[in-house]
Every structure is written in C-alpha cells, then in structure tokens.
Enzyme design. Structure first.
Site, PDB file in Angstrom:
ATOM      1  N   CYS A   2       0.849  -1.190   0.000  1.00 44.68           N
ATOM      2  CA  CYS A   2       0.000   0.000   0.000  1.00 44.68           C
ATOM      3  C   CYS A   2       0.893   1.252   0.000  1.00 44.68           C
ATOM      4  CB  CYS A   2      -0.860   0.035   1.255  1.00 44.68           C
ATOM      5  SG  CYS A   2      -1.800  -1.468   1.513  1.00 44.68           S
ATOM      6  N   ARG A  27       1.307   1.697  -6.018  1.00 43.70           N
ATOM      7  CA  ARG A  27       1.499   0.727  -4.936  1.00 43.70           C
ATOM      8  C   ARG A  27       0.220  -0.033  -4.590  1.00 43.70           C
ATOM      9  NH1 ARG A  27       6.219   1.449  -2.358  1.00 43.70           N
ATOM     10  NH2 ARG A  27       5.483   0.190  -0.622  1.00 43.70           N
ATOM     11  N   HIS A 504      18.300 -32.513 -32.470  1.00 47.33           N
ATOM     12  CA  HIS A 504      17.137 -33.050 -33.186  1.00 47.33           C
ATOM     13  C   HIS A 504      16.559 -32.016 -34.157  1.00 47.33           C
ATOM     14  CE1 HIS A 504      17.286 -36.626 -30.730  1.00 47.33           C
ATOM     15  NE2 HIS A 504      17.456 -35.834 -29.687  1.00 47.33           N
ATOM     16  N   LYS A 603      -1.213  -5.360 -20.264  1.00 42.11           N
ATOM     17  CA  LYS A 603      -0.839  -5.974 -18.984  1.00 42.11           C
ATOM     18  C   LYS A 603      -1.819  -7.072 -18.584  1.00 42.11           C
ATOM     19  CE  LYS A 603       1.834  -6.279 -15.447  1.00 42.11           C
ATOM     20  NZ  LYS A 603       3.015  -7.097 -15.761  1.00 42.11           N
TER      21      LYS A 603
HETATM   22  C1  F6R Z   1       5.070 -11.678 -20.326  1.00 39.10           C
HETATM   23  C2  F6R Z   1       3.793 -11.532 -19.656  1.00 39.10           C
HETATM   24  C3  F6R Z   1       2.659 -12.353 -20.117  1.00 39.10           C
HETATM   25  C4  F6R Z   1       1.783 -12.778 -18.942  1.00 39.10           C
HETATM   26  C5  F6R Z   1       0.545 -13.518 -19.464  1.00 39.10           C
HETATM   27  C6  F6R Z   1      -0.321 -14.021 -18.316  1.00 39.10           C
HETATM   28  O1  F6R Z   1       6.060 -10.898 -19.748  1.00 39.10           O
HETATM   29  O2  F6R Z   1       3.646 -10.741 -18.762  1.00 39.10           O
HETATM   30  O3  F6R Z   1       3.094 -13.455 -20.851  1.00 39.10           O
HETATM   31  O4  F6R Z   1       2.537 -13.611 -18.100  1.00 39.10           O
HETATM   32  O5  F6R Z   1      -0.215 -12.652 -20.257  1.00 39.10           O
HETATM   33  O6  F6R Z   1      -0.774 -12.965 -17.545  1.00 39.10           O
HETATM   34  P1  F6R Z   1      -1.311 -13.204 -16.096  1.00 39.10           P
HETATM   35  O7  F6R Z   1      -0.185 -13.665 -15.251  1.00 39.10           O
HETATM   36  O8  F6R Z   1      -1.844 -11.876 -15.670  1.00 39.10           O
HETATM   37  O9  F6R Z   1      -2.382 -14.257 -16.180  1.00 39.10           O
END
Ligand code: F6R
Length: 608
Positions: A2, A27, A504, A603
């Site tokens: 936080c 945060r 391979h 994200k």
């Molecule tokens: C790569 C990355 C993505 C996430 C993926 C899953 O750096 O961040 O490959 O790992 O999109 O996201 P989460 O963890 O939020 O389910």
C-alpha cells in the site's frame, strides 16, 4: 504494498495528501482514504476504487485541516470495500491510522482486544494497531501527561510482522510514524513536514529528506522531526538531498518500471517469505483468501495428480512448478497452456488438483481453464497476484503472491513471486517444514549487482537478429522465459529449447550470427549442458553462458559468461531469472524500444 502519506504544516492538508496518494497509486489502487484534524476533531473520508474516482465523489481537497494522513490500498487482509479502507479509527474516534505491511499476529491480537471489549469494523490486520495504540494511550498513568509516542512504543512490543504506519490524535499537533520492513521517508519543508512510502509523493514539495530506518519511530511536528529507536532512545537525523525530478521519482529513479521491478525482487522474496502460508503447519488451511478454507496441506495430499494452467510468463512459472512439485512433494504434475487445456476435453477426476497461476487474475484463457476444471469436478487453487481479481474469486482456494502492483507489461517480479509460492506449496505438500533460505535474498541482490556487466553484453550483442536459449531441467522453463522477455520487449526473434533437443533439429540454425544463451549452473545436469555448449562451439556458434561463479571450464569454453552466486541447487531459478531479465531489458533499452509498454501487448489479457 500500500501507499501511505502524512502532512503537517500550514497549508490545506486534504489537497496535499490527495496529490501524495496520486503519486503512490502504483502501490495499490483498491481503495483510498484521508484523515485530517480540524478544530480538535478527526475528519475521515474513504472509499473504494481508484484515487480519481473516489476523489470525484469525496472531494478530498475540500477537507479542512492542516494536519493529516492518507492511504492507497493494495488489499492483503480482507477484500477491497469501504470497511476495509484506511484510515482506521479507534472506538472513541480519537486516533486515526494508515498502515502498509502485514501484522502477522493480528488474529491473536484481535482476539485479545475482543476480550477486552473492543469491537472491530473491518477484516483487516491493520485495524488492531489503532485499537492497541488507543488502549495503551488510555492506560498511561492519569497523573502523567499522556504521550502518543509512548503509547506507540508500547504497541510495537506487541506487533509481529512488517509494517510502516502513521498515526495521529485529534488533540495533538504531531504525527507519529514507524518503520519495520516497509518503506517510509520524511520530507523536510519550511514550517511544514511530509511523510510518505516513497519520495515520489513528496518530491514536488521538498528535495530534503530523511529515510526512516527499520526499527525507528519518527515524531513529526510542523517545525521539528525527531527519530527514536523502538526502545525510545534518540537517534541522529541524516538529511539527504534528492537529485531526481518528479517524473523520474515516479519510477523511483529508475529509467523504466521494468527495471525498477527487476530491482524490487529481493523485497518481493522477503515479503513472500513473511506471508502466513510460508510457515503453515500440516493442518493449517492453505488458503489466504478472505473466505475460510477446508483445503489444508493434509487434505491436499489426497490429490493424486496436479495440473497447472496458465499463460505466458505465468505458464513458464507453471512449468518450473511442475519440476518443483514433483521433485519436492512427489505428486505427479503437468503444466498446460491454459488456451490449449480449455479446448482439449482434459481428463480430470475429483482427485485432481488444478492450479491456475496468474499475475492479473483476469487472463481469459486461464479463467476459462479453471471454469472447465470445476465443471469436471476437480479441486481448484489459484496462485494470484491481484487480490479479489476474477480468478481469485472463482477458484476454491487462493494463495496470493506478494509482488505488489506490477506496472511494466513484461512480467518480472510477479514471475519470481510465483516461483516462491510454488516452492512454498511444494514444501507444504511434502509435509516438510523447510522453506526458502533467507540467504537467497542476499544472492539475488548479488546477482542484481551484475547489472553493469550485463548491460555491456547487451551492447555487444544487440545487433543480432535471432537468439537461441537453451537449458535442461529447471533451466529449460527459464530458457523459455528468457526468450519471451527478449522477444516481447526488444522485438528480436528468440527461441528456447531443452538443451538435449538441439541435435534433433535446432542445431541447424547455429551460426556466428545466431548467439545462444546457455543456462548452465553447476547443477545435476551441468555436464550434459556443457556437452551441448561444446557442440555449438564446434559449429562456430557464439555462446553467452549463465553459470556458477568460479566455473573456469565455462569461462574457457564460452564467448561470454555471466556468473551468478553458488546456491543450493534447487533454488538456482531464483537467481538465474535475473540475468535473463536484465539482458532483455538492456537490449530493448539500447534499441530504444518502449520497454514498459511494448507494441501490441497489454498488462491484462481479458480476451482469448
Ligand atoms: C510476459 C507476460 C505475459 C503474462 C501472461 C499471463 O512478460 O507478462 O506473458 O505472463 O499474459 O498474464 P497473467 O499472469 O496476468 O495471467
């Protein structure tokens, strides 16, 4: 993770504290709140959501008073809701408190306070602190002048865990702030002083700061700052001048969030090791969610088979988890890409445990995989970073990772936090008391100190159009993760293989133009990987190895070596991940790519 802030001076506190939590929002952003004192009375406003939304409804800047504290929350204990938002007040509404961290013995303290007649208004661990301070304040001898500082010092003797908090009393012109494991900085002004979790929240007002150390208590008035030990002895003040500007300070001086997050990993591991599930006994519920759980390490052992579902980096953590779970707990485990699992009619039974790993807790394919697992009668468990996210709510049980908000799109510290949780789970399922050794934090710090060397290697190799990444055993998922990091932020093609697979097919790619990153610490498969490196060298391939310090064989054989500290074999992944992240970061930075927001990515992937 936080954010907390405080202000005491001659300006309207509401507006200043609002700005401070805006800066600290990275945060946590589940709920926000401010308390001020005006006319000898406490005024508290708080609400659920992001700072801008809550502020639109509550108008923090209009709060009267020139003394106050504020908070932006990243939920740990209790879901994000009005009741669980900070600041907390005692029953007589004399004290207000904001807290960052975890009070590990809060259940015990809550019980004790309940017996003393205290009633609680939230599910949080933080609320116990304000009630303890109020109780200790009132218990001070009637004949003496009551002291908030003394009441806080007494309270500290009862608290276990990691924390930073600020507390104020309606009749007093001072803020008492404490640090033990969570960050806290004081900003010095003219007839005003500031407090915050980090410099970004106060740098627009002052560049003269005092970093509060662990086990220090600060008494801050508008004209003075005093520091004390937890035993009440006075400490000297060390004032520092900040050289950053506001824009940089938001990243705490780092050029990118990704770099900051890479460097936060020692703190993330420390935070993870402090969580209650790191130390559970065999019959303690595994769950750390707000819902009570029937899933114990004991009952978990009835599961005969574990399937891990996840996407991207989380899936590579899952693959590493497969190796760790099988090796440590002896339970057969498979790792599946969630988007494949959901469409292939998997065979699951009621003795199957399906684990979803996700930073955001919102990834559509992982969510669908969990829904399918539930339909098929399997037990579900989430390893999730964002508290109360969709997957966290849908799984039967959840273990929250302690990475804090991850802002850079490329996952770094969340990956490490996922690994730490998988180690903890594997040890728990094995019925072993052992946990990660604390010296792993020191070794991760030592590995981060290789940053400059890795930057030089990035300079040397950034022109390459293609890279191969190889590793065996747990080093293979790391190779996959290293290759993903490189391609997603630098847009360079990179492929990862189990080192034994080279001959391979992929070895046909080897040439002077295609460097190989070989992950080759001195572990059980060291000699085997060394042979694969020999094969690459025999074909004029360039090899950058990541190995164990002091390994002269590797040094002689390879073009370049990044030496990580020697650690217990099973914990190598925690140090080996760092050079892979830093190498990708520096190549992307040299190429002037948008490191934190790479093209085409987001994200949180909420569509399939
Ligand atoms: C790569 C990355 C993505 C996430 C993926 C899953 O750096 O961040 O490959 O790992 O999109 O996201 P989460 O963890 O939020 O389910």
């Amino acid at each position: 993770m936080c954010g907390i802030a405080g202000y005491i001076g001659e300006q309207p506190a509401g507006a200043l504290l609002l700005n401070a939590i805006r800066q600290l929002e990275y945060r946590g952003y589940d709920s926000v709140g401010i308390a001020t004192i005006h006319g000898g009375t406490l005024h508290v406003r708080k609400g659920v959501g992001k700072v801008s939304d809550v502020n639109a409804a509550l108008r923090f800047a209009e709060m009267a008073g020139t003394l106050g504290i504020s908070h932006t929350r990243w939920s740990t204990h209790g879901k994000p809701c009005q009741e669980n938002a900070h600041p907390f007040v005692d029953e007589r509404q004399e004290f207000a408190l904001v807290h960052n961290g975890i009070i590990e013995n809060y259940l015990e303290l809550k019980e004790k306070l309940r017996k003393e007649g205290v009633s609680f208004s939230s599910e949080t661990d933080s609320e116990v602190i304000v009630h303890l301070i109020a109780r200790n304040y009132r218990h001070q001898h009637e004949s003496e002048r009551r002291s908030i500082k003394e009441a806080v010092l007494k309270t500290l003797q009862e608290l276990q865990g990691a924390y930073a908090f600020c507390v104020l009393h309606q009749a007093s012109q001072e803020i008492i702030a404490v640090r033990n494991g969570s960050p806290l900085v004081i900003g010095l002004g003219e007839r005003e002083n500031f407090l915050a979790s980090d410099v970004s929240a106060l740098i627009q007002h002052t560049k003269r700061v005092i970093y509060v150390n662990d086990f220090e208590l600060a008494r801050v008035t508008k004209d003075a700052v005093e520091l004390f030990s937890f035993h009440g002895e006075k400490h000297p003040l060390h004032v520092k001048d900040i050289k950053w500007d506001l824009e940089q300070a938001q990243k705490q001086g780092y050029k990118h969030f990704m770099l900051k997050e890479i460097f936060e990993q020692p703190e993330v591991i420390a935070e993870s090791l402090r969580t209650p599930h790191s130390a559970f006994a065999p019959f303690v519920p595994l769950s750390f969610a707000s819902e009570p759980s029937t899933f114990t390490t004991q009952s978990a052992r009835r599961y005969k088979h574990i399937t891990i579902v996840a996407c991207g980096t989380a899936s590579y953590a899952g693959l590493l988890g497969k190796y760790l779970l099988e090796r440590i707990s002896g339970i057969p485990a498979v790792n599946e890409i969630a988007s494949e699992f959901r469409y292939r009619d998997p065979l699951l039974e009621n003795n199957s445990l399906v684990i979803a790993i996700s930073q955001s807790g919102e990834t559509a394919d992982t969510l669908a995989a969990i829904r399918l697992a539930k339909e098929k009668g399997a037990r579900t468990l989430g390893i999730i970073n964002v508290v109360d996210s969709t997957i966290a709510r849908e799984v039967a049980d959840v273990l929250y990772t302690r990475a804090g908000p991850e802002i850079g799109v490329a996952s770094t510290k969340a990956f490490t936090a996922q690994l730490v949780t998988l180690y903890q789970l594997a040890f728990a399922l094995a019925g072993k008391k052992s946990d990660l050794p604390f010296d792993i934090i020191e070794n991760v710090k030592k590995t981060l100190a290789l940053n400059e060397h890795i930057k030089q290697l990035a300079q040397k190799y950034y022109h390459s159009q293609n890279f191969l990444y190889i590793g065996r055993n747990t080093n293979f998922p790391l190779a996959l993760e290293g290759a993903l990091k490189l391609k997603e932020i630098s847009y360079i093609h990179a492929e990862a293989y189990p080192a034994g697979e080279l001959k391979h097919g992929p070895i046909a790619l080897v040439s002077e133009e295609m460097p190989t990153i070989a992950i080759c610490p001195q572990d059980a498969v060291y000699q085997k990987t060394l042979s694969n490196i020999e094969e690459i060298k025999a074909r004029n391939g360039k090899v950058i190895a990541i190995g164990t310090e002091g390994d002269t064989t590797l040094q002689k054989l390879c073009d370049d070596v990044i030496f990580v500290p020697k650690v217990d074999e099973i914990f190598y992944p925690l140090v080996l991940a760092i050079p892979l992240q830093l190498f990708a970061y520096h190549i992307a930075d040299i190429k002037e790519c948008d490191v934190d927001q790479p093209r085409n990515l987001a994200k949180s992937v909420t569509v399939e």
